[in-house]
Design an enzyme around this catalytic site. Structure first.
Site, PDB file in Angstrom:
ATOM      1  N   ASN A   1       4.147   0.303  -3.895  1.00 50.00           N
ATOM      2  CA  ASN A   1       4.233   0.555  -5.338  1.00 50.00           C
ATOM      3  C   ASN A   1       3.136   1.546  -5.698  1.00 50.00           C
ATOM      4  O   ASN A   1       1.959   1.190  -5.724  1.00 50.00           O
ATOM      5  CB  ASN A   1       4.048  -0.792  -6.066  1.00 50.00           C
ATOM      6  CG  ASN A   1       3.983  -0.616  -7.573  1.00 50.00           C
ATOM      7  OD1 ASN A   1       4.240   0.460  -8.112  1.00 50.00           O
ATOM      8  ND2 ASN A   1       3.620  -1.689  -8.260  1.00 50.00           N
TER       9      ASN A   1
ATOM     10  N   GLU B   1       2.086  -5.916 -14.345  1.00 48.25           N
ATOM     11  CA  GLU B   1       1.586  -4.892 -15.287  1.00 48.25           C
ATOM     12  C   GLU B   1       2.626  -4.626 -16.385  1.00 48.25           C
ATOM     13  O   GLU B   1       2.277  -4.379 -17.529  1.00 48.25           O
ATOM     14  CB  GLU B   1       1.230  -3.611 -14.517  1.00 48.25           C
ATOM     15  CG  GLU B   1      -0.068  -3.797 -13.733  1.00 48.25           C
ATOM     16  CD  GLU B   1      -0.161  -2.993 -12.453  1.00 48.25           C
ATOM     17  OE1 GLU B   1       0.591  -2.019 -12.271  1.00 48.25           O
ATOM     18  OE2 GLU B   1      -1.017  -3.360 -11.602  1.00 48.25           O
TER      19      GLU B   1
ATOM     20  N   GLU C   1       3.044 -12.200  -6.417  1.00 50.66           N
ATOM     21  CA  GLU C   1       1.812 -11.436  -6.592  1.00 50.66           C
ATOM     22  C   GLU C   1       0.872 -12.155  -7.556  1.00 50.66           C
ATOM     23  O   GLU C   1       1.000 -12.011  -8.773  1.00 50.66           O
ATOM     24  CB  GLU C   1       2.129 -10.048  -7.163  1.00 50.66           C
ATOM     25  CG  GLU C   1       3.046  -9.223  -6.294  1.00 50.66           C
ATOM     26  CD  GLU C   1       2.936  -7.742  -6.630  1.00 50.66           C
ATOM     27  OE1 GLU C   1       2.598  -6.967  -5.734  1.00 50.66           O
ATOM     28  OE2 GLU C   1       3.160  -7.373  -7.798  1.00 50.66           O
TER      29      GLU C   1
ATOM     30  N   GLY D   1      -5.123  -5.397  -7.184  1.00 49.44           N
ATOM     31  CA  GLY D   1      -6.089  -4.330  -7.427  1.00 49.44           C
ATOM     32  C   GLY D   1      -7.530  -4.798  -7.507  1.00 49.44           C
ATOM     33  O   GLY D   1      -8.414  -4.068  -7.940  1.00 49.44           O
TER      34      GLY D   1
HETATM   35  P1  PGA Z   1      -2.552  -3.837  -4.962  1.00 47.53           P
HETATM   36  O1  PGA Z   1      -1.265  -3.884  -5.922  1.00 47.53           O
HETATM   37  O2  PGA Z   1      -2.052  -3.816  -3.554  1.00 47.53           O
HETATM   38  O3  PGA Z   1      -3.259  -2.559  -5.343  1.00 47.53           O
HETATM   39  O4  PGA Z   1      -3.355  -5.048  -5.253  1.00 47.53           O
HETATM   40  C1  PGA Z   1      -0.151  -4.674  -5.606  1.00 47.53           C
HETATM   41  C2  PGA Z   1       0.890  -4.562  -6.686  1.00 47.53           C
HETATM   42  O5  PGA Z   1       0.534  -4.519  -7.872  1.00 47.53           O
HETATM   43  O6  PGA Z   1       2.107  -4.515  -6.394  1.00 47.53           O
END
Ligand code: PGA
Length: 251
Positions: free
Chosen positions: A9, A97, A167, A173
């Site tokens: 992503n 998000e 997730e 993040g």
């Molecule tokens: P990340 O994001 O690997 O940067 O933690 C994962 C996601 O939001 O799909």
């Protein structure tokens, strides 16, 4: 055996030129890698340039979001017909998000999931709890609620087209991954729930990805778990070498 599925992503990164270049680099890093499904999700404006690079390869494209109507007065939205035309095999639906920043609720996510399936786009349905919810012991309730809501009205024969991405929001993040045990516990709960929603044969076919700070350094332990079938990768999918390392670890 479920075939592993790794998706990158890219979020709001990489305009058309950079995205096409990164797609090309990933293709060369994964040349000869088989027995895994792989997708990248560029920002909408880069889907066209990436599509040209990916034609006739095993690297597939996902949209980061999708609206449920085919056309009309929906300023700023993308329709499933358009995503089909540009070559998206998958669409990420209900990413945290989108839920948190753009206010998407469970009903909207369900409509999008159903629209994706009815247009031949395979949805990657995201779910996950906040840190507060984890600390108060309501992880399973929250995730189960989201999964049930998102999949409401999906027919049994379409079950295998679905991917669920677990997730935990506190791991996205942040560099803070769920431990393999924490992730497996939720994945197993999701699989049991899928067996209730559909049946156990269908639940056995559905891939459940883990997402949240997945990196080459932690993927091996995660993918070793029974119910972890791949990863939805954010930050580490923006570099061809780290994304390829994650993919190879999942084969
Ligand atoms: P990340 O994001 O690997 O940067 O933690 C994962 C996601 O939001 O799909």
């Amino acid at each position: 055996m479920r075939r592993p599925f790794v998706a990158g992503n890219w979020k709001m990164n990489k305009g058309p030129k950079e995205a096409a270049a990164l797609a090309g680099q990933i293709l060369s890093e994964i040349a000869g890698v088989n027995n895994v499904d792989i997708a990248i999700a560029p920002v909408a404006i880069s889907l066209a340039s990436v599509h040209l690079v990916l034609q006739n390869t095993n690297l597939k494209m996902a949209a980061q979001n999708m609206f449920y109507e085919e056309s009309g007065a929906y300023t700023g939205e993308l329709s499933p017909l358009m995503l089909n035309e540009i070559g998206c095999k998958y669409a990420i639906i209900g990413h945290s998000e989108r839920r948190q920043i753009f206010g998407e609720d469970d009903e909207l996510i369900n409509r999008k999931t159903r629209a994706a399936i009815s247009h031949g786009i395979q949805p990657i349905v995201c779910c996950g709890e906040t840190l507060e919810e984890r600390e108060s012991g309501s992880t399973n309730d929250k995730v189960a609620f989201q999964v049930k809501a998102a999949l409401s009205g999906i027919r049994m024969e379409d079950a295998s087209k679905i991917t669920v991405a677990y997730e935990p929001i506190w791991a996205i993040g942040t560099g803070r991954t769920a431990s393999p045990e924490q992730a497996q516990e939720v994945h197993a709960m999701i699989r049991n729930l899928l067996a209730e929603i559909f049946n156990s044969a269908a639940a056995d076919q559905i891939r459940i990805q883990y997402g949240g700070s997945v990196k080459p350094a932690n993927i091996e332990e995660l993918i070793a778990k029974t119910d972890i079938d791949g990863a939805l990768v954010g930050g580490a999918s923006l570099k061809a070498d780290s994304f390829a390392a994650i993919i190879k670890a999942c084969v």
